[in-house]
Design a protein around this motif. Structure first.
Motif, PDB file in Angstrom:
ATOM      1  N   ASP A  18       0.777  -1.317   0.232  1.00  0.00           N
ATOM      2  CA  ASP A  18      -0.013  -0.033  -0.035  1.00  0.00           C
ATOM      3  C   ASP A  18       0.843   1.176  -0.141  1.00  0.00           C
ATOM      4  OD1 ASP A  18       0.956   0.262   2.634  1.00  0.00           O
ATOM      5  OD2 ASP A  18      -0.797  -0.379   3.545  1.00  0.00           O
ATOM      6  N   LYS A  19      -0.025   2.305   0.013  1.00  0.00           N
ATOM      7  CA  LYS A  19       1.136   3.597  -0.357  1.00  0.00           C
ATOM      8  C   LYS A  19       1.746   3.796   1.133  1.00  0.00           C
ATOM      9  CE  LYS A  19      -2.855   6.424   1.222  1.00  0.00           C
ATOM     10  NZ  LYS A  19      -3.950   7.638   0.945  1.00  0.00           N
ATOM     11  N   ASP A  20       1.489   3.241   2.270  1.00  0.00           N
ATOM     12  CA  ASP A  20       2.467   3.332   3.363  1.00  0.00           C
ATOM     13  C   ASP A  20       3.599   2.466   3.645  1.00  0.00           C
ATOM     14  OD1 ASP A  20       0.713   5.338   4.340  1.00  0.00           O
ATOM     15  OD2 ASP A  20      -0.505   3.917   5.376  1.00  0.00           O
ATOM     16  N   GLY A  21       3.689   1.532   2.508  1.00  0.00           N
ATOM     17  CA  GLY A  21       5.006   0.564   2.161  1.00  0.00           C
ATOM     18  C   GLY A  21       4.567  -0.805   3.057  1.00  0.00           C
ATOM     19  N   LYS A  22       3.231  -0.900   3.722  1.00  0.00           N
ATOM     20  CA  LYS A  22       3.025  -2.336   4.018  1.00  0.00           C
ATOM     21  C   LYS A  22       2.617  -3.175   2.875  1.00  0.00           C
ATOM     22  CE  LYS A  22      -0.205  -4.161   7.412  1.00  0.00           C
ATOM     23  NZ  LYS A  22      -1.439  -3.858   8.274  1.00  0.00           N
ATOM     24  N   LEU A  23       3.125  -4.367   3.330  1.00  0.00           N
ATOM     25  CA  LEU A  23       2.882  -5.788   2.563  1.00  0.00           C
ATOM     26  C   LEU A  23       1.007  -6.097   2.433  1.00  0.00           C
ATOM     27  CD1 LEU A  23       3.703  -7.782   0.207  1.00  0.00           C
ATOM     28  CD2 LEU A  23       4.224  -9.188   2.298  1.00  0.00           C
ATOM     29  N   VAL A  24       0.575  -5.914   1.372  1.00  0.00           N
ATOM     30  CA  VAL A  24      -0.958  -6.067   1.284  1.00  0.00           C
ATOM     31  C   VAL A  24      -1.302  -7.441   1.060  1.00  0.00           C
ATOM     32  CG1 VAL A  24      -3.045  -5.340   0.420  1.00  0.00           C
ATOM     33  CG2 VAL A  24      -1.351  -3.469   1.149  1.00  0.00           C
ATOM     34  N   ALA A  25      -0.468  -7.932  -0.176  1.00  0.00           N
ATOM     35  CA  ALA A  25      -0.860  -9.346  -0.702  1.00  0.00           C
ATOM     36  C   ALA A  25       0.609  -9.876  -1.240  1.00  0.00           C
ATOM     37  CB  ALA A  25      -1.633  -9.103  -2.089  1.00  0.00           C
ATOM     38  N   ASP A  26       0.699 -11.378  -1.349  1.00  0.00           N
ATOM     39  CA  ASP A  26       1.696 -11.778  -1.587  1.00  0.00           C
ATOM     40  C   ASP A  26       1.318 -13.143  -2.273  1.00  0.00           C
ATOM     41  OD1 ASP A  26       4.184 -13.100  -2.355  1.00  0.00           O
ATOM     42  OD2 ASP A  26       5.169 -12.803  -0.237  1.00  0.00           O
ATOM     43  N   SER A  27       1.943 -13.329  -3.603  1.00  0.00           N
ATOM     44  CA  SER A  27       1.137 -14.482  -4.228  1.00  0.00           C
ATOM     45  C   SER A  27       1.602 -15.866  -3.658  1.00  0.00           C
ATOM     46  CB  SER A  27       1.653 -14.470  -5.890  1.00  0.00           C
ATOM     47  OG  SER A  27       2.974 -14.347  -5.960  1.00  0.00           O
ATOM     48  N   HIS A  28       2.673 -15.976  -2.832  1.00  0.00           N
ATOM     49  CA  HIS A  28       3.286 -17.059  -2.400  1.00  0.00           C
ATOM     50  C   HIS A  28       2.661 -17.179  -0.861  1.00  0.00           C
ATOM     51  CE1 HIS A  28       7.161 -17.459  -4.999  1.00  0.00           C
ATOM     52  NE2 HIS A  28       5.911 -17.765  -5.472  1.00  0.00           N
ATOM     53  N   VAL A  29       1.834 -16.420  -0.440  1.00  0.00           N
ATOM     54  CA  VAL A  29       1.241 -16.480   0.796  1.00  0.00           C
ATOM     55  C   VAL A  29      -0.605 -16.559   0.759  1.00  0.00           C
ATOM     56  CG1 VAL A  29       0.712 -15.541   3.002  1.00  0.00           C
ATOM     57  CG2 VAL A  29       3.003 -15.477   1.911  1.00  0.00           C
ATOM     58  N   LEU A  30      -0.965 -17.432   1.080  1.00  0.00           N
ATOM     59  CA  LEU A  30      -2.614 -17.679   0.954  1.00  0.00           C
ATOM     60  C   LEU A  30      -2.972 -17.219   2.428  1.00  0.00           C
ATOM     61  CD1 LEU A  30      -2.995 -21.090  -0.877  1.00  0.00           C
ATOM     62  CD2 LEU A  30      -3.066 -18.593  -1.698  1.00  0.00           C
ATOM     63  N   SER A  31      -4.060 -16.301   2.536  1.00  0.00           N
ATOM     64  CA  SER A  31      -4.453 -15.970   3.597  1.00  0.00           C
ATOM     65  C   SER A  31      -6.000 -16.670   3.488  1.00  0.00           C
ATOM     66  CB  SER A  31      -4.789 -14.376   3.579  1.00  0.00           C
ATOM     67  OG  SER A  31      -3.402 -13.589   3.696  1.00  0.00           O
ATOM     68  N   GLY A  32      -6.151 -17.102   4.872  1.00  0.00           N
ATOM     69  CA  GLY A  32      -7.402 -17.667   5.058  1.00  0.00           C
ATOM     70  C   GLY A  32      -8.280 -17.347   6.470  1.00  0.00           C
ATOM     71  N   PRO A  33      -9.127 -18.293   7.040  1.00  0.00           N
ATOM     72  CA  PRO A  33      -9.574 -17.944   8.390  1.00  0.00           C
ATOM     73  C   PRO A  33      -8.486 -18.049   9.591  1.00  0.00           C
ATOM     74  CG  PRO A  33     -10.961 -19.476   7.301  1.00  0.00           C
ATOM     75  CD  PRO A  33      -9.773 -19.405   6.463  1.00  0.00           C
ATOM     76  N   GLY A  34      -7.416 -18.972   9.269  1.00  0.00           N
ATOM     77  CA  GLY A  34      -6.458 -18.969  10.164  1.00  0.00           C
ATOM     78  C   GLY A  34      -5.367 -18.256  10.097  1.00  0.00           C
ATOM     79  N   ASP A  35      -3.989 -18.932  10.167  1.00  0.00           N
ATOM     80  CA  ASP A  35      -2.688 -18.197   9.828  1.00  0.00           C
ATOM     81  C   ASP A  35      -2.627 -18.382   8.429  1.00  0.00           C
ATOM     82  OD1 ASP A  35      -2.506 -17.626  12.671  1.00  0.00           O
ATOM     83  OD2 ASP A  35      -1.335 -19.773  12.725  1.00  0.00           O
ATOM     84  N   ALA A  36      -1.680 -17.246   7.773  1.00  0.00           N
ATOM     85  CA  ALA A  36      -1.297 -17.585   6.425  1.00  0.00           C
ATOM     86  C   ALA A  36      -0.473 -18.544   6.016  1.00  0.00           C
ATOM     87  CB  ALA A  36      -0.487 -16.121   6.295  1.00  0.00           C
ATOM     88  N   VAL A  37      -0.701 -19.284   4.926  1.00  0.00           N
ATOM     89  CA  VAL A  37      -0.153 -20.309   4.392  1.00  0.00           C
ATOM     90  C   VAL A  37       0.858 -19.801   3.334  1.00  0.00           C
ATOM     91  CG1 VAL A  37      -0.351 -22.458   3.200  1.00  0.00           C
ATOM     92  CG2 VAL A  37      -2.115 -21.736   4.838  1.00  0.00           C
ATOM     93  N   GLN A  38       2.316 -20.165   3.541  1.00  0.00           N
ATOM     94  CA  GLN A  38       3.418 -20.297   2.559  1.00  0.00           C
ATOM     95  C   GLN A  38       3.057 -20.978   1.404  1.00  0.00           C
ATOM     96  OE1 GLN A  38       5.727 -17.484   2.892  1.00  0.00           O
ATOM     97  NE2 GLN A  38       6.502 -17.895   1.050  1.00  0.00           N
ATOM     98  N   VAL A  39       3.026 -20.510   0.195  1.00  0.00           N
ATOM     99  CA  VAL A  39       3.160 -21.431  -0.746  1.00  0.00           C
ATOM    100  C   VAL A  39       4.514 -21.351  -1.655  1.00  0.00           C
ATOM    101  CG1 VAL A  39       2.104 -22.015  -3.197  1.00  0.00           C
ATOM    102  CG2 VAL A  39       0.784 -20.858  -1.241  1.00  0.00           C
ATOM    103  N   THR A  40       4.988 -22.553  -1.764  1.00  0.00           N
ATOM    104  CA  THR A  40       6.329 -23.059  -2.216  1.00  0.00           C
ATOM    105  C   THR A  40       6.293 -23.822  -3.490  1.00  0.00           C
ATOM    106  OG1 THR A  40       7.590 -22.448  -0.182  1.00  0.00           O
ATOM    107  CG2 THR A  40       8.734 -23.509  -1.961  1.00  0.00           C
ATOM    108  N   GLU A  41       6.786 -23.424  -4.454  1.00  0.00           N
ATOM    109  CA  GLU A  41       6.470 -24.299  -5.819  1.00  0.00           C
ATOM    110  C   GLU A  41       7.700 -25.342  -5.814  1.00  0.00           C
ATOM    111  OE1 GLU A  41       6.110 -23.832 -10.934  1.00  0.00           O
ATOM    112  OE2 GLU A  41       6.022 -21.961  -9.488  1.00  0.00           O
TER     113      GLU A  41
END
Length: 575
Positions: A143-166
């Motif tokens: 975002d405009k404040d420099g905070k990470l909003v989305a990462d294609s290797h991280v899936l967000s869900g009801p629980g904790d984020a899941v790291q995706v590694t190909e």
């Protein structure tokens, strides 16, 4: 006592009426015993190469393979190709990032009356996931404040984020394929790179990526880094997400891990395959080329080595059918070897003839000396002393002529031949003879040449003068008192033909070629025996042949076909 002097007188008479020594068979001379083994130094054996590659073959292979290897290393380096791939990757990521940024700017932004334009994180993450699905390009949204909003290797869900590694695809490669890749990796690690890229440090904020900071300020950014773990290049491009020129965030796209290296590897492997085929062809052609050079040269060397130290005749292989420099070398070596053996045979024959000719006067001299010691009659002693003097003069004449004949070859091969005016030479020799001849001897006449300009030949003036003086002297010996000897020169194609004619009894038909043999004498009956050594015509023939000419004799005939004199002819190439 009387019988002793009678024996000496009989020997002297036999010597004066004997057949010329050249016609008698030479006595058998004792041969020198072979030298002891200690006197012969062992010949240095040449180094044999056997079935291994000869040094010449190795040099030819090295010379042919080295340029090919340098070319292959140049292909492996591929510095410009790698830079071009990086530029293409940057442009592709920038185009893709601009599409992502435009889509996010239109679909994930909320126009709030209180706070203005806002980037919705949940909606942006969903859109990011759908945008990267076709290409699987790693993407991050700040975002405009420099905070990470989305990462294609991280899936967000009801629980904790899941790291995706190909994960890489399972390897189904053979041993040689894996070995080739390992060798490639080792060689590629040795190759220098055009520039040293910074190490890629992963982060969760915009401040960790200078290209993102630049994008948040409204300007796109890019960076090329090297992964610390697998040494792969990581290319990242950041594009600002804008709505009505207002920067709401930044999208950072990165290259797939190893994509660039895989492309470079593919090109390098293709180059290596071509190099491998070219290397095999080059080595085979080099071995073939070396075999056509090294093998015949080795055969020539082995032919000489087989005869080394044994005195055997060297049989040089006949390679003249090749039609190249090796064939020329074989022809030259064969001709040189044949000439050497002919020279050795001539030396052996010359030594045998010399021993025979010297032994005759020595035997007569010894008999006369032994007889002179036993008699007391002064008259008979005087006769024996005259015999001794004649034998001494004959020995001196023989030694002088033999010495001249033995050094003739060396002189003819050492001295430089120069153009000679043959007409002027013959005129000078005729003038000298006419000035010094005694009363009653035959006169020498130089016939006028057929052309005005002189005849020029290339040779040694002193030796050619010796030939013509010898022919004139022989003609004078056989000419009747007051006779005439004619010397003429005429053009004969690209050569000069010189003739010396006399009015003597001629030459026996069966002796026209024998008279040129060493120590052969066929003198007038009135001439004292032993006056000539029999080497004059032999030396003349040797001199003429050294001048690339020819000498021969023939008889002159009158109108009735009777022999009326002899003619000696010399043909020399004109200069």
């Amino acid at each position: 006592m009387a019988s002793a002097i009678d024996i000496a007188s009989t020997k002297a008479a036999e010597r004066e009426t004997a057949v010329p020594p050249a016609l008698a068979s030479a006595p058998e001379t004792p041969t020198r015993p072979p030298p002891a083994a200690s006197e012969i130094s062992a010949p240095r054996r040449r180094r044999r190469h056997g079935p291994r590659l000869s040094p010449l073959t190795r040099r030819i292979i090295a010379v042919n393979v080295l340029p090919l290897a340098l070319l292959a290393l140049g292909f492996l380096y591929l510095g410009k190709f790698e830079s071009s791939l990086i530029g293409q990757q940057v442009e592709a990521l920038r185009t893709q990032g601009e599409i992502f940024a435009a889509a996010l700017g239109e679909g994930a932004v909320l126009d709030s009356p209180d706070e203005g334009e806002l980037l919705l994180p949940d909606l942006a993450r969903q859109m990011m996931r759908r945008l990267v699905a076709p290409t699987h390009t790693p993407a991050r949204l700040f975002d405009k404040d420099g905070k990470l909003v989305a990462d294609s290797h991280v899936l967000s869900g009801p629980g904790d984020a899941v790291q995706v590694t190909e994960l890489p695809a399972p390897e189904d490669e053979g041993f040689f394929t894996r070995l080739s890749h390992e060798v490639y990796d080792w060689v590629a690690g040795l190759l220098p790179r055009r520039r040293a890229y910074p190490i890629f440090q992963d982060g969760r904020a915009a401040a960790d990526f200078p290209e993102v900071v630049s994008a948040l300020h409204g300007e796109g950014g890019q960076a090329v880094r090297r992964d610390l773990h697998d040494r792969m290049l990581v290319i990242s491009v950041a594009v600002p997400v804008q709505r009505y020129k207002e920067v709401l965030g930044a999208v950072m796209l990165s290259s797939v891990n190893g994509e660039l290296e895989a492309e470079v590897r593919k090109v390098r492997f293709e180059a290596l395959r071509i190099f491998g085929v070219a290397l095999m062809v080059t080595i085979l052609l080099s071995v073939y080329l070396a075999s056509t050079i090294a093998r015949p040269v080795r055969r020539l060397a082995e032919a000489a080595e087989r005869a080394e130290g044994r005195g055997a005749r060297i049989e040089i292989p006949d390679l003249t059918q090749r039609g190249d420099e090796i064939g020329d070398l074989s022809r030259s070596l064969r001709e040189m070897t044949n000439a050497l053996w002919l020279r050795m045979a001539a030396i052996e024959s010359f030594a045998s003839d010399v021993a025979h000719e010297i032994k005759n006067p020595l035997s007569s001299l010894r008999s006369a000396v032994e007889t002179a010691v036993r008699i007391q009659d002064p008259v008979k002693q005087q006769r024996l002393l005259s015999i001794i003097l004649d034998d001494i003069e004959r020995l001196s004449r023989l030694i002088t002529d033999i010495s001249d004949a033995s050094r003739l070859d060396a002189e003819l091969s050492r001295d430089t031949m120069e153009p000679i005016d043959l007409t002027a030479m013959l005129r000078a020799l005729v003038d000298i003879h006419e000035t010094t001849r005694s009363e009653g001897t035959a006169r020498v006449v130089l016939m006028p040449p057929e052309r005005r300009r002189g005849f020029y030949v290339s040779g040694l003036e002193s030796r050619l003068s010796q030939v013509f003086l010898n022919l004139i002297s022989n003609a004078v010996s056989f000419s009747p008192p007051g006779g005439e000897i004619r010397v003429r020169a005429r053009e004969d194609g690209r050569a000069v033909l010189i003739a010396v004619e006399d009015d003597g009894p001629g030459i026996p038909p069966d002796k026209l070629t024998t008279i040129f043999d060493r120590f052969y004498t066929e003198r007038p009956a009135a001439e004292k025996f032993g006056t000539h050594s029999g080497l004059g015509l032999s030396i003349s023939k040797q001199i003429v042949e050294a001048h690339r000419g020819r000498i021969w004799a023939e008889n002159r005939h009158d109108a009735l076909g009777e022999v009326c004199g002899a003619r000696f002819l010399i043909r020399l190439p004109e200069a």
